[in-house]
Design a protein around this motif. Structure first.
Motif, PDB file in Angstrom:
ATOM      1  N   PRO A  92       1.590   3.064   5.740  1.00  0.00           N
ATOM      2  CA  PRO A  92       1.930   2.667   4.308  1.00  0.00           C
ATOM      3  C   PRO A  92       3.353   2.065   4.231  1.00  0.00           C
ATOM      4  O   PRO A  92       4.278   2.415   4.931  1.00  0.00           O
ATOM      5  CB  PRO A  92       2.077   4.216   3.848  1.00  0.00           C
ATOM      6  CG  PRO A  92       2.363   5.117   4.754  1.00  0.00           C
ATOM      7  CD  PRO A  92       1.739   4.819   6.186  1.00  0.00           C
ATOM      8  N   VAL A 152       0.892  -1.167  -0.071  1.00  0.00           N
ATOM      9  CA  VAL A 152      -0.049  -0.029  -0.001  1.00  0.00           C
ATOM     10  C   VAL A 152       0.904   1.356  -0.052  1.00  0.00           C
ATOM     11  O   VAL A 152       1.796   1.425   0.853  1.00  0.00           O
ATOM     12  CB  VAL A 152      -0.900  -0.015   1.235  1.00  0.00           C
ATOM     13  CG1 VAL A 152      -1.628   1.358   1.269  1.00  0.00           C
ATOM     14  CG2 VAL A 152      -1.752  -1.338   1.221  1.00  0.00           C
ATOM     15  N   ALA A 153       0.713   2.270  -0.919  1.00  0.00           N
ATOM     16  CA  ALA A 153       1.122   3.533  -0.828  1.00  0.00           C
ATOM     17  C   ALA A 153       0.195   4.680  -0.776  1.00  0.00           C
ATOM     18  O   ALA A 153      -0.701   4.599  -1.068  1.00  0.00           O
ATOM     19  CB  ALA A 153       1.943   3.629  -2.431  1.00  0.00           C
ATOM     20  N   VAL A 154       0.855   5.574  -0.019  1.00  0.00           N
ATOM     21  CA  VAL A 154       0.070   6.674   0.145  1.00  0.00           C
ATOM     22  C   VAL A 154       0.871   7.810  -0.736  1.00  0.00           C
ATOM     23  O   VAL A 154       2.039   8.102  -0.937  1.00  0.00           O
ATOM     24  CB  VAL A 154      -0.050   7.179   1.804  1.00  0.00           C
ATOM     25  CG1 VAL A 154      -0.512   8.674   1.777  1.00  0.00           C
ATOM     26  CG2 VAL A 154      -0.893   6.223   2.590  1.00  0.00           C
ATOM     27  N   TYR A 171       5.433   6.018   1.084  1.00  0.00           N
ATOM     28  CA  TYR A 171       4.686   7.203   1.112  1.00  0.00           C
ATOM     29  C   TYR A 171       5.529   8.041   0.164  1.00  0.00           C
ATOM     30  O   TYR A 171       6.759   8.549   0.393  1.00  0.00           O
ATOM     31  CB  TYR A 171       5.223   7.880   2.781  1.00  0.00           C
ATOM     32  CG  TYR A 171       4.309   9.196   2.968  1.00  0.00           C
ATOM     33  CD1 TYR A 171       3.435   9.586   2.337  1.00  0.00           C
ATOM     34  CD2 TYR A 171       5.192  10.049   3.817  1.00  0.00           C
ATOM     35  CE1 TYR A 171       2.935  10.807   2.819  1.00  0.00           C
ATOM     36  CE2 TYR A 171       4.525  11.397   4.195  1.00  0.00           C
ATOM     37  CZ  TYR A 171       3.628  11.757   3.584  1.00  0.00           C
ATOM     38  OH  TYR A 171       2.842  12.936   3.945  1.00  0.00           O
ATOM     39  N   VAL A 214      -5.674   4.011   6.693  1.00  0.00           N
ATOM     40  CA  VAL A 214      -4.722   3.198   5.842  1.00  0.00           C
ATOM     41  C   VAL A 214      -5.179   1.763   5.807  1.00  0.00           C
ATOM     42  O   VAL A 214      -5.390   1.244   4.731  1.00  0.00           O
ATOM     43  CB  VAL A 214      -3.372   3.563   5.775  1.00  0.00           C
ATOM     44  CG1 VAL A 214      -2.770   2.726   5.013  1.00  0.00           C
ATOM     45  CG2 VAL A 214      -2.990   4.923   5.769  1.00  0.00           C
ATOM     46  N   LEU A 241       0.106   9.409   9.766  1.00  0.00           N
ATOM     47  CA  LEU A 241       0.407   8.286   9.143  1.00  0.00           C
ATOM     48  C   LEU A 241       1.336   7.482  10.193  1.00  0.00           C
ATOM     49  O   LEU A 241       1.075   6.074  10.178  1.00  0.00           O
ATOM     50  CB  LEU A 241       1.493   8.535   8.031  1.00  0.00           C
ATOM     51  CG  LEU A 241       0.210   8.967   6.804  1.00  0.00           C
ATOM     52  CD1 LEU A 241       1.332   9.546   5.747  1.00  0.00           C
ATOM     53  CD2 LEU A 241      -0.523   7.874   6.340  1.00  0.00           C
TER      54      LEU A 241
END
Length: 289
Positions: A47, A20-22, A50, A119, A40
């Motif tokens: 994440p 998972v990327a933010v 990031y 997230v 975060l």
């Protein structure tokens, strides 16, 4: 619109256990960026990547890189001073994240601080073929000592113009015209299916609604996700946004060429009431007066 729980594990297209990327675009708002990082860091799921797309703002890249979680800065040029290329910045951030193996992309405006479970909730609910939007609450001006992460839910309710699903709910069949890019998530496959944001939009307005139309045309539905809140840090705003009038006229005309009608019609009517614009019905064109 209908409500239901997120699909159970094992549902086809579910990618909740992937990387998972933010992705956050930024120009200025450095204190907001640092507070987003703090949110975060406090999350039940941090994440894996990031990505901070810095629009002619190398200092933001340094702040992101020094913070926790570490921010991977992607410099994005600003070809026309004063017109932030938000669409291009989101696309550049997404490319960096996807090249690094992201399977879920979570986009947060730099003003938005995620809740502790945001997230994780996006990651768990993500599946191919849907554009997920969490709730956004607008915070009042911060106290002298600044906001406290633990108290953010007490300070503001979700925006009244958007649905407010419960923590375990996903409201499907959402109106694409209500989409906003402050906080949303897609799978990598869904991002590719939509094709990203149209980079002809620069400055304020229009690119969000255009993206939602692209998603709808690609057969990607809009869902409002409970349990994935974001808290929008205060900054002064205009209503209507007169200082963005030129951007709204330019981007609105682009949207009309692409989709056949004008977006942001409420603001255009208010500008007209103020004597700032006029509409030519013969050509369906708005002009500054």
């Amino acid at each position: 619109m209908r409500a239901r729980e997120s699909p159970p594990a094992g549902t086809a297209g579910r990618v909740g256990h992937g990387r998972v990327a933010v992705v956050t675009p930024v120009s200025g708002r450095h204190r907001h960026l640092a507070f987003q990082q703090a949110g975060l860091a406090r999350g039940t799921r941090r994440p894996d990547h990031y990505v901070v797309a810095t629009m002619a703002d190398p200092e933001a890249g340094r702040i992101a890189a020094a913070g926790d979680p570490h921010g991977d800065a992607v410099p994005v040029p600003v070809p026309v001073p004063g017109r932030l290329p938000l669409a291009a910045a989101r696309n550049a951030g997404a490319r960096r994240a996807l090249d690094a193996g992201a399977r879920v992309l979570v986009f947060l405006d730099v003003d938005c601080v995620p809740g502790p479970g945001t997230v994780a909730r996006y990651a768990a609910a993500a599946r191919d073929g849907i554009l997920l939007c969490g709730t956004v609450a607008y915070l009042p001006p911060p106290p002298a000592a600044g906001y406290r992460l633990a108290r953010l839910p007490e300070l503001a309710a979700p925006h009244p113009a958007r649905p407010d699903p419960g923590p375990g709910e996903l409201l499907t069949g959402g109106d694409p015209d209500l989409f906003w890019s402050l906080s949303f998530a897609v799978t990598a496959a869904t991002w590719a299916r939509i094709g990203g944001f149209c980079e002809e939009y620069t400055g304020y307005g229009g690119e969000d609604t255009d993206f939602a139309r692209l998603a709808d045309r690609a057969g990607v539905g809009l869902g409002w996700l409970g349990g994935a809140p974001a808290y929008h840090q205060y900054h002064p705003v205009e209503d209507p946004p007169v200082r963005h009038l030129d951007d709204i006229l330019r981007n609105g005309a682009l949207f009309r060429r692409r989709w056949g009608h004008w977006p942001m019609d409420g603001w255009l009517r208010e500008f007209a009431r103020l004597g700032l614009v006029r509409h030519d019905p013969a050509t369906d064109t708005w002009y500054a007066t």
